[in-house]
Design an enzyme around this catalytic site. Structure first.
Site, short mmCIF file in Angstrom:
data_model
loop_
_atom_site.label_atom_id
_atom_site.label_comp_id
_atom_site.label_asym_id
_atom_site.label_seq_id
_atom_site.Cartn_x
_atom_site.Cartn_y
_atom_site.Cartn_z
N LYS A 53 -5.28 -9.11 50.98
CA LYS A 53 -5.96 -10.35 51.36
C LYS A 53 -6.04 -10.45 52.89
O LYS A 53 -7.07 -10.82 53.45
CB LYS A 53 -5.20 -11.57 50.77
N GLN A 97 1.29 -17.21 47.38
CA GLN A 97 1.20 -16.14 46.39
C GLN A 97 2.16 -16.42 45.23
O GLN A 97 3.33 -16.75 45.44
CB GLN A 97 1.54 -14.80 47.06
N ASP A 120 -7.24 -21.50 46.64
CA ASP A 120 -6.99 -20.88 45.33
C ASP A 120 -7.55 -21.75 44.20
O ASP A 120 -7.84 -21.26 43.12
CB ASP A 120 -5.47 -20.76 45.09
N1 GUN Z 1 -0.85 -14.15 41.80
C1 GUN Z 1 -1.68 -13.43 41.02
N2 GUN Z 1 -2.96 -13.82 41.22
C2 GUN Z 1 -2.92 -14.81 42.13
C3 GUN Z 1 -3.92 -15.60 42.76
O1 GUN Z 1 -5.11 -15.50 42.50
N3 GUN Z 1 -3.47 -16.50 43.67
C4 GUN Z 1 -2.15 -16.65 43.96
N4 GUN Z 1 -1.82 -17.56 44.84
N5 GUN Z 1 -1.22 -15.93 43.40
C5 GUN Z 1 -1.60 -15.01 42.50
#
Ligand code: GUN
Length: 280
Positions: A53, A97, A120
């Site tokens: 990311k 995350q 998100d």
């Molecule tokens: N863990 C797995 N997929 C995601 C996601 O799309 N966002 C976040 N914040 N954590 C994750």
């Protein structure tokens, strides 16, 4: 005739290019979109996601800060950081995350992120806005699936869509987004009676269950659009989806590969949401 491939890699690259140009336009107006990513603990998969990311942000000119916190971080400390980021004018998007360590309540954490920075799209208020069709952030993975359809010229209107999986991150928002685009939507899950029969009704079939290759060709209607959200590691190296590709490709009209389908779209949509947050 085997299915045509919904090429997530190529479409994600096009989205990232659009985002890059939008970032450049915003910078001319004195706005640099900023994303803060918070990682608690040392889960190896999460570390990879967070690194990807961060890199993706840098590539398109988004300012990105990663806060790596030790696994022993208390909930209060994490909430303090989020509140600080909520008040930081350089930060337009905040992503914590998941999963978080077990001593931290995910719901409380997500609900502390300012609604206008919830890129998100996981907070209850954002989900509520999604359900009633108000302005909101589309959660990145289902948003990516919708963009795959749009960029390929597949209109969900009037089609029968079946979503297999009812997670808050993918299944439920996916169903809402397809509904908003006028599909007739069925959500299936582990207790669904006769899953194969339900799947065979689908003009658009979205698999998001996290079970390797559980959707097989005999469960797919001839010519259907098959979107495979699953990324399952089998053995040391191999990645497979929730769809058994070799049999499904013989029945479907369109299908996403794994890897190279939905996966690359998820990060592209995070970038898009961050730019949208900065623009607002
Ligand atoms: N863990 C797995 N997929 C995601 C996601 O799309 N966002 C976040 N914040 N954590 C994750």
């Amino acid at each position: 005739m085997p299915a045509q491939i919904l090429d997530g890699k190529q479409i994600a690259a096009a989205v990232r290019e659009e985002v890059k140009q939008e970032v450049a336009r915003l910078k001319e107006q004195g706005i640099t979109p900023g994303l803060a990513v918070v990682l608690v603990g040392d889960d190896p998969a999460s570390q990879v996601y967070v690194r990807n990311k961060h890199r993706a942000c840098e590539e398109v000119g988004i300012y990105s800060v990663v806060h790596r916190l030790p696994g022993e971080t208390t909930q209060a400390e994490l909430l303090d950081l989020i509140k600080q980021l909520n008040n930081d004018s350089q930060i337009h998007g905040i992503l914590v995350q998941l999963p978080l360590p077990p001593h931290i309540d995910e719901k409380t954490v997500i609900d502390t992120i300012a609604l206008e920075k919830d890129v998100d799209g996981f907070s209850p208020a954002n989900v509520g806005n999604l359900v009633i069709g108000d302005k909101c952030f589309y959660p990145c993975t289902p948003h990516g699936c919708m963009v795959l359809l749009d960029k390929t010229g597949i209109d969900p209107r009037g089609k029968k869509a079946v979503v297999v999986g009812r997670s808050n991150i993918v299944g439920k928002p996916m169903a809402m987004m397809l509904l908003a685009r006028h599909a007739t939507v069925t959500i299936c899950h582990s207790r669904t009676a006769n899953l194969a029969e339900e799947c065979r009704q689908a003009d658009i079939l979205v698999a998001a269950v996290g079970k390797p290759e559980m959707i097989t060709g005999d469960m797919i209607k001839e010519g259907a659009v098959v979107i495979d959200v699953g990324i399952n590691r089998v053995g040391e190296k191999k990645l497979v989806g929730d769809v058994h590709f070799e049999s499904a490709v013989q029945k479907a009209g369109w299908i996403t590969p794994v890897p190279g389908g939905v996966g690359p779209m998820t990060i592209a949509m995070l970038l898009k949401n961050t730019v949208e947050a900065a623009r607002r």
